[in-house]
Structure formats: C-alpha cells, structure tokens
Design an enzyme around this catalytic site. Structure first.
Site, PDB file in Angstrom:
ATOM      1  CG  HIS A 154      -7.568  47.022-102.250  1.00 61.96           C
ATOM      2  ND1 HIS A 154      -6.081  47.317-102.195  1.00 61.96           N
ATOM      3  CD2 HIS A 154      -7.743  47.203-100.984  1.00 61.96           C
ATOM      4  CE1 HIS A 154      -5.565  47.453-101.082  1.00 61.96           C
ATOM      5  NE2 HIS A 154      -6.771  47.076-100.376  1.00 61.96           N
TER       6      HIS A 154
ATOM      7  CG  ASN B 245      -8.983  51.341 -93.735  1.00 60.00           C
ATOM      8  OD1 ASN B 245      -9.017  52.364 -94.387  1.00 60.00           O
ATOM      9  ND2 ASN B 245      -8.239  50.467 -94.140  1.00 60.00           N
TER      10      ASN B 245
END
Length: 409
Positions: A301, A265
C-alpha cells in the site's frame, strides 16, 4: 493500516471446465467430470508428494466434433500478459457488497485481466466465526463460486489477524491452552472448508509446482505481527502466547490442507529496515523450527512518489530462503484532487512495483487491492487521499494501467 492485512496462507486455483482444458487447467482427478484433454503444447501433469508435477502423456484427443476450447483471451489483459511473462497470475481483491454492481462484476470476471481474486473481508474471523464454534462461510463461498465460474484462482484471506476480530476473541481472557485450541480450531476449520482436491492438470513445464492442483487459502496468523520498529505488536494472541501463535496457526493450516501454500502477509516490509528485518528473522526461525511456511506476501500500500527503491532487494532476500513472494494488496494513493502530474507519477510507480516482481523469479504474482477507485478502501481510511487504482470510478483505465502493461510486456 489496511483492512485486509494478515498472515497469509493459500492461493486457491479453481480450474476451467471446458471441452478442452487450457494450460494450467484441470483435465482429470477425483470426482472430476469435465474436459479430459489438454490444449496443444501441454502435457498432463499430476503432482508428486512434494507438490511438483510429474509429466505424463496427454490423454488421447477427442473426436473432431468436440470443441477445441474457449476463445483466446485478449492479448492486452493484465493476467494474460503476466502469464506470458512467466508469472502465475495478475489478480484483484473484491468484496461482497460490490458484487451487486453488474458492470463491476463483468469487468472483475474478465479472466484476461484478472486471473485471481481475493475476498477482502468475507473470510476474516468476524465474518466466519462470529461466536465460538459457530462457523459461517456464506460470504466467502460467494467469492469462491465467482472465481470458479470465471476460471480464476482464489486467494483466501485470512486465518488470524489482530483486527476485525469478534469480541469473544479480542476481549477474551484465555489461558495459553485455551487460545491455542481457539486458533487451531478456527484456522483448521477455515482452511479445511476451502481445501482443494488433487486433480490432473495441463502444464508446459513438468517441474513447476502445480499450484492449481489445490484450493489454497491465505492464513494470516497475525497479519502485521510487527510494529514498524520491528517489535512485536501487542494483542490477544501475542500477549497470551508470545511468538508461538504464529507457528500454531501455520501448523493448523498445514494439518487442515497438507497441499496448501502457506503465506505470512504484512505491510511496510517492502523496504530495508527494522520491520523487514524482523520478518526475515521470523521466517528464518520458523524454517529452523520446522514450521511450515511457503511464502511471504507484501501488501504494498504505497503513496505516489514514495515507492521504496529497495523493494526488489527485499523480495530477493526472502526468495533466497527458498520462499515464494507475492505482491498481495497493491494500491498507490495520492492526495486529491488527482492531477496530470500525480497520475503520471503514479504510472511510473505502478511500473516500478510490478517490474520489481518481474525481475524476481520467485515472485509468483501481483494482486491489486480492488481494481477501481469506486470501491477502494483508501478514501475512507486516509482522509483527503484516493485515486489509488488503475481504473477510475467510472471504470476507465488510468495511466497507471499503461505502467503495469509496460512492466509485464
């Protein structure tokens, strides 16, 4: 950078326990005492050794007095739409402090909206092994139990990350052999605690990987292993072991749960450039070396108006290697105060991001990094910014929600 990042490894799917098991639900297996029949149109699927389902005939129907199952979820829910579109889930992160908010929990528990939840902090190293060899899973188990109660998938988070480490790890003076033991013990114990039990599941497609036949978990071995220029980040893991700490963590996770889906990730790998290239090269090297790796998580994000146009292309670069991909921590922040123009652009941005996943067959799902602005991590991290999620602080849907539904429809 986000407080949730990390090398990821697992995605626990906890089945429903209903009178009749729904599609993807459990209907038998080791220690199972729940429903033993499947809804119409599905068959009983048992995973082969390679994790794929082998179709068998469904068990005989129950007596007419047995309930036919739970009410159908709202057609407008994000998870319902995602599954109808062929994805595995649409989910949300959560964190233990907000679970005291009953109105919040009620919405989070709506499995028409959210078919998966991720614990934001309670499975990280500082929370699970605060002192060497002393493990506690209290916080993580609360989230896992909530997912089980709601019939939601659980995505674990995480095994190894350079941040939120207890001081005994971050400031430890380890030999290579000692740190290898530390990582192996931590990842193995954490993943082993949430190890799934194989069970029979109801599925319409006999060749799909039965991801709900196992508890899975996120094993970041170094979430964010790279700097934005593609160089390796300096920390206790890399400084002591070099790149090998990644394979150590992944191998420990695989040993602890051979059926887990193992993910790496990271953030800022959503656009073509040095960092995504470094991640691509790392994955190729892991594959060449025989190190277990099943997928890559893209944190996502983003900033309003700045969603990378090459996102879908990057997703396809990784799926071309035979990997799954997932959007794991999506939020799209803006400079406050929110305006109609910013909210309208945010709606377009959410639609664009989710559409990229929709367009890539190997993209299995989307997780937003909590669902309401009330509990977003953004304002405390980025001064003057916020309003990053599809619901506002009073739990009302924002235009961003419509952007997501438009992509999922």
């Amino acid at each position: 950078m986000n407080l949730s990042a990390s090398f990821a490894v697992l995605v626990a799917l906890i089945p429903y326990a209903l009178a009749q098991s729904p599609e993807w639900g459990q209907c038998g297996g080791t220690g199972y005492t729940g429903a033993t029949t499947c809804v119409s149109g599905t068959v009983t699927g048992e995973p082969n050794a390679d994790g794929h389902l082998k179709a068998t005939s469904a068990p005989s129907a129950p007596s007419p007095t047995v309930s036919t199952g739970a009410p159908a979820p709202s057609v407008s829910g994000l998870h319902t739409l995602a599954k109808a579109a062929g994805k595995l889930y649409f989910g949300s992160a959560t964190d233990n402090p907000e679970l005291t908010d009953t109105a919040y929990v009620a919405k989070l528990s709506d499995n028409a909206e959210f078919g998966q939840i991720t614990p934001g902090n309670s499975m990280k190293w500082d929370a699970t092994e605060p002192t060497r060899g002393t493990f506690t899973f209290t916080g993580g188990d609360v989230v896992a139990s909530l997912a089980e109660k709601n019939g939601q998938l659980l995505r674990g988070h995480n095994c190894v990350w350079y941040n939120q480490l207890p001081s005994w790890v971050a400031n430890g003076h380890f030999t290579a052999a000692d740190l290898t033991d530390v990582i192996t013990t931590h990842c193995g114990t954490l993943v082993g605690h949430y190890k799934g039990q194989i069970f029979l599941g109801c599925d319409q497609r006999s060749v799909v990987v039965n991801r709900i036949a196992r508890a899975t978990f996120l094993i970041p071995s170094y979430s964010e292993p790279f700097n934005d220029d593609g160089t390796w980040r300096s920390d206790v893991f890399f400084n002591t072991l070099g790149q090998s700490y990644v394979s150590i963590a992944l191998k420990a996770a695989r040993a602890a749960d051979p059926n887990a889906k193992l993910y790496i990730n990271d953030y800022n790998i959503e656009q073509t450039g040095a960092k995504s290239t470094a991640m691509l090269n790392l994955v190729k090297q892991l594959q060449a070396d025989g190190v277990p790796i099943d997928g890559v998580g893209f944190q996502s994000h983003f900033i309003v108006g700045e969603v990378p146009g090459s996102f879908q292309t990057v997703l396809e670069q990784f799926t071309a290697l035979g990997l799954e991909v997932a959007i794991t921590e999506l939020d799209i922040r803006m400079t406050l105060p929110a305006t109609d123009a910013l909210l309208a652009q945010q709606q377009k941005d959410y639609q664009s991001v989710v559409q990229a996943c929709m367009n890539v067959q190997g993209c299995v799902g989307v997780t937003i990094w909590d669902w309401t602005d009330k509990y977003s991590w953004v304002p405390s991290t980025f001064s003057g910014q916020g309003a990053a999620l599809p619901w506002d602080e009073t739990f009302n849907k924002k235009p961003a929600y419509s952007g997501i539904t438009a992509a999922l429809a």
